[in-house]
Design a protein around this motif. Sequence first.
Motif, PDB file in Angstrom:
ATOM      1  N   GLY A  32      39.597  41.642  29.918  1.00 63.12           N
ATOM      2  CA  GLY A  32      38.623  40.606  30.250  1.00 63.12           C
ATOM      3  C   GLY A  32      38.411  40.446  31.748  1.00 63.12           C
ATOM      4  N   ALA A  33      39.458  40.593  32.543  1.00 62.83           N
ATOM      5  CA  ALA A  33      39.331  40.462  34.000  1.00 62.83           C
ATOM      6  C   ALA A  33      38.483  41.602  34.572  1.00 62.83           C
ATOM      7  CB  ALA A  33      40.711  40.432  34.661  1.00 62.83           C
ATOM      8  N   ARG A  34      38.663  42.821  34.056  1.00 65.02           N
ATOM      9  CA  ARG A  34      37.828  43.948  34.513  1.00 65.02           C
ATOM     10  C   ARG A  34      36.363  43.710  34.148  1.00 65.02           C
ATOM     11  NH1 ARG A  34      40.993  49.459  32.795  1.00 65.02           N
ATOM     12  NH2 ARG A  34      42.842  49.094  34.061  1.00 65.02           N
ATOM     13  N   TRP A  35      36.141  43.210  32.929  1.00 65.94           N
ATOM     14  CA  TRP A  35      34.782  42.918  32.494  1.00 65.94           C
ATOM     15  C   TRP A  35      34.143  41.891  33.416  1.00 65.94           C
ATOM     16  CZ3 TRP A  35      30.989  44.855  29.762  1.00 65.94           C
ATOM     17  CH2 TRP A  35      29.908  44.044  29.432  1.00 65.94           C
ATOM     18  N   GLU A  36      34.838  40.798  33.676  1.00 64.95           N
ATOM     19  CA  GLU A  36      34.296  39.739  34.542  1.00 64.95           C
ATOM     20  C   GLU A  36      34.034  40.260  35.948  1.00 64.95           C
ATOM     21  OE1 GLU A  36      33.045  36.834  33.715  1.00 64.95           O
ATOM     22  OE2 GLU A  36      33.530  37.367  31.656  1.00 64.95           O
ATOM     23  N   ALA A  37      34.913  41.104  36.479  1.00 61.64           N
ATOM     24  CA  ALA A  37      34.695  41.688  37.809  1.00 61.64           C
ATOM     25  C   ALA A  37      33.443  42.570  37.806  1.00 61.64           C
ATOM     26  CB  ALA A  37      35.921  42.497  38.236  1.00 61.64           C
ATOM     27  N   PHE A  38      33.251  43.337  36.744  1.00 58.43           N
ATOM     28  CA  PHE A  38      32.065  44.192  36.621  1.00 58.43           C
ATOM     29  C   PHE A  38      30.795  43.351  36.552  1.00 58.43           C
ATOM     30  CE2 PHE A  38      29.528  46.950  33.503  1.00 58.43           C
ATOM     31  CZ  PHE A  38      28.904  47.662  34.510  1.00 58.43           C
ATOM     32  N   VAL A  39      30.823  42.284  35.764  1.00 61.92           N
ATOM     33  CA  VAL A  39      29.657  41.397  35.660  1.00 61.92           C
ATOM     34  C   VAL A  39      29.368  40.755  37.016  1.00 61.92           C
ATOM     35  CG1 VAL A  39      28.765  39.279  34.589  1.00 61.92           C
ATOM     36  CG2 VAL A  39      29.938  40.986  33.182  1.00 61.92           C
ATOM     37  N   GLU A  40      30.403  40.313  37.718  1.00 61.66           N
ATOM     38  CA  GLU A  40      30.213  39.689  39.034  1.00 61.66           C
ATOM     39  C   GLU A  40      29.639  40.690  40.042  1.00 61.66           C
ATOM     40  OE1 GLU A  40      29.711  37.004  41.886  1.00 61.66           O
ATOM     41  OE2 GLU A  40      30.160  36.578  39.780  1.00 61.66           O
ATOM     42  N   GLN A  41      30.140  41.930  40.041  1.00 62.55           N
ATOM     43  CA  GLN A  41      29.582  42.967  40.926  1.00 62.55           C
ATOM     44  C   GLN A  41      28.106  43.196  40.602  1.00 62.55           C
ATOM     45  OE1 GLN A  41      32.010  46.350  40.063  1.00 62.55           O
ATOM     46  NE2 GLN A  41      33.643  45.752  41.479  1.00 62.55           N
ATOM     47  N   SER A  42      27.773  43.142  39.325  1.00 61.96           N
ATOM     48  CA  SER A  42      26.384  43.331  38.908  1.00 61.96           C
ATOM     49  C   SER A  42      25.514  42.179  39.381  1.00 61.96           C
ATOM     50  CB  SER A  42      26.313  43.474  37.390  1.00 61.96           C
ATOM     51  OG  SER A  42      27.008  44.647  36.991  1.00 61.96           O
ATOM     52  N   ARG A  43      26.024  40.945  39.300  1.00 61.99           N
ATOM     53  CA  ARG A  43      25.270  39.787  39.815  1.00 61.99           C
ATOM     54  C   ARG A  43      24.986  39.960  41.303  1.00 61.99           C
ATOM     55  NH1 ARG A  43      29.073  36.463  36.900  1.00 61.99           N
ATOM     56  NH2 ARG A  43      28.088  35.915  34.939  1.00 61.99           N
ATOM     57  N   GLU A  44      26.006  40.380  42.046  1.00 55.10           N
ATOM     58  CA  GLU A  44      25.842  40.572  43.497  1.00 55.10           C
ATOM     59  C   GLU A  44      24.830  41.675  43.791  1.00 55.10           C
ATOM     60  OE1 GLU A  44      29.827  41.229  44.878  1.00 55.10           O
ATOM     61  OE2 GLU A  44      30.427  39.158  44.454  1.00 55.10           O
ATOM     62  N   ALA A  45      24.885  42.768  43.034  1.00 56.90           N
ATOM     63  CA  ALA A  45      23.925  43.852  43.228  1.00 56.90           C
ATOM     64  C   ALA A  45      22.516  43.393  42.878  1.00 56.90           C
ATOM     65  CB  ALA A  45      24.328  45.057  42.377  1.00 56.90           C
ATOM     66  N   ASP A  46      22.387  42.607  41.793  1.00 57.47           N
ATOM     67  CA  ASP A  46      21.082  42.086  41.403  1.00 57.47           C
ATOM     68  C   ASP A  46      20.514  41.193  42.507  1.00 57.47           C
ATOM     69  OD1 ASP A  46      21.219  43.362  38.927  1.00 57.47           O
ATOM     70  OD2 ASP A  46      21.901  41.552  37.872  1.00 57.47           O
ATOM     71  N   ALA A  47      21.367  40.361  43.100  1.00 54.32           N
ATOM     72  CA  ALA A  47      20.929  39.435  44.149  1.00 54.32           C
ATOM     73  C   ALA A  47      20.499  40.199  45.405  1.00 54.32           C
ATOM     74  CB  ALA A  47      22.036  38.451  44.487  1.00 54.32           C
ATOM     75  N   ALA A  48      21.115  41.342  45.657  1.00 59.33           N
ATOM     76  CA  ALA A  48      20.795  42.137  46.841  1.00 59.33           C
ATOM     77  C   ALA A  48      19.457  42.871  46.696  1.00 59.33           C
ATOM     78  CB  ALA A  48      21.901  43.131  47.129  1.00 59.33           C
ATOM     79  N   ASP A  49      19.038  43.105  45.437  1.00 60.42           N
ATOM     80  CA  ASP A  49      17.777  43.861  45.205  1.00 60.42           C
ATOM     81  C   ASP A  49      16.583  43.040  45.560  1.00 60.42           C
ATOM     82  OD1 ASP A  49      18.985  46.168  44.460  1.00 60.42           O
ATOM     83  OD2 ASP A  49      18.814  45.814  42.303  1.00 60.42           O
TER      84      ASP A  49
END
Length: 140
Positions: free
Chosen positions: A123-140
């Motif tokens: 679950g921690a890896r999943w949450e880290a992946f989702v958070e990285q995706s949020r940050e990447a989405d915000a940067a686009d």
Amino acid sequence: MKTADHAAQVRNGSTVDPGSRAARLGDLSQRVPPPRIADVWLFPPLPQVEDSSEFLLFTSILENGGRALYSARMVPANGTPPHQVVVEHGRAPADRVPGLVAGLQRRLGQPNPARHVSIDGDGARWEAFVEQSREADAAD
């Protein structure tokens, strides 16, 4: 990948693109619980397919240790907002999955390898992946 065709939704006072990777991962976690997700591969849009977006390939952990293999892609729906379609493609022993993914990549003719993210039901890896995706989405 954000396009003008993707309808924005307002949630908690912020704009969320349903086609963003973070939103798509949230949708996946509603369909397959993160403790069952083994791996995710991120494939870039297919240049030969109009309106193609990044597509996801992921595996879920089966009770016997094998893997169910799924794809998730955004599709435009005639007259409705684009939405994610998730399809199960089959089941295989865990050690066979990397070869299946490599074969798919060869058939698609992708010059760059798909990005692989190992979740292993953590679950921690999943949450880290989702958070990285949020940050990447915000940067686009």
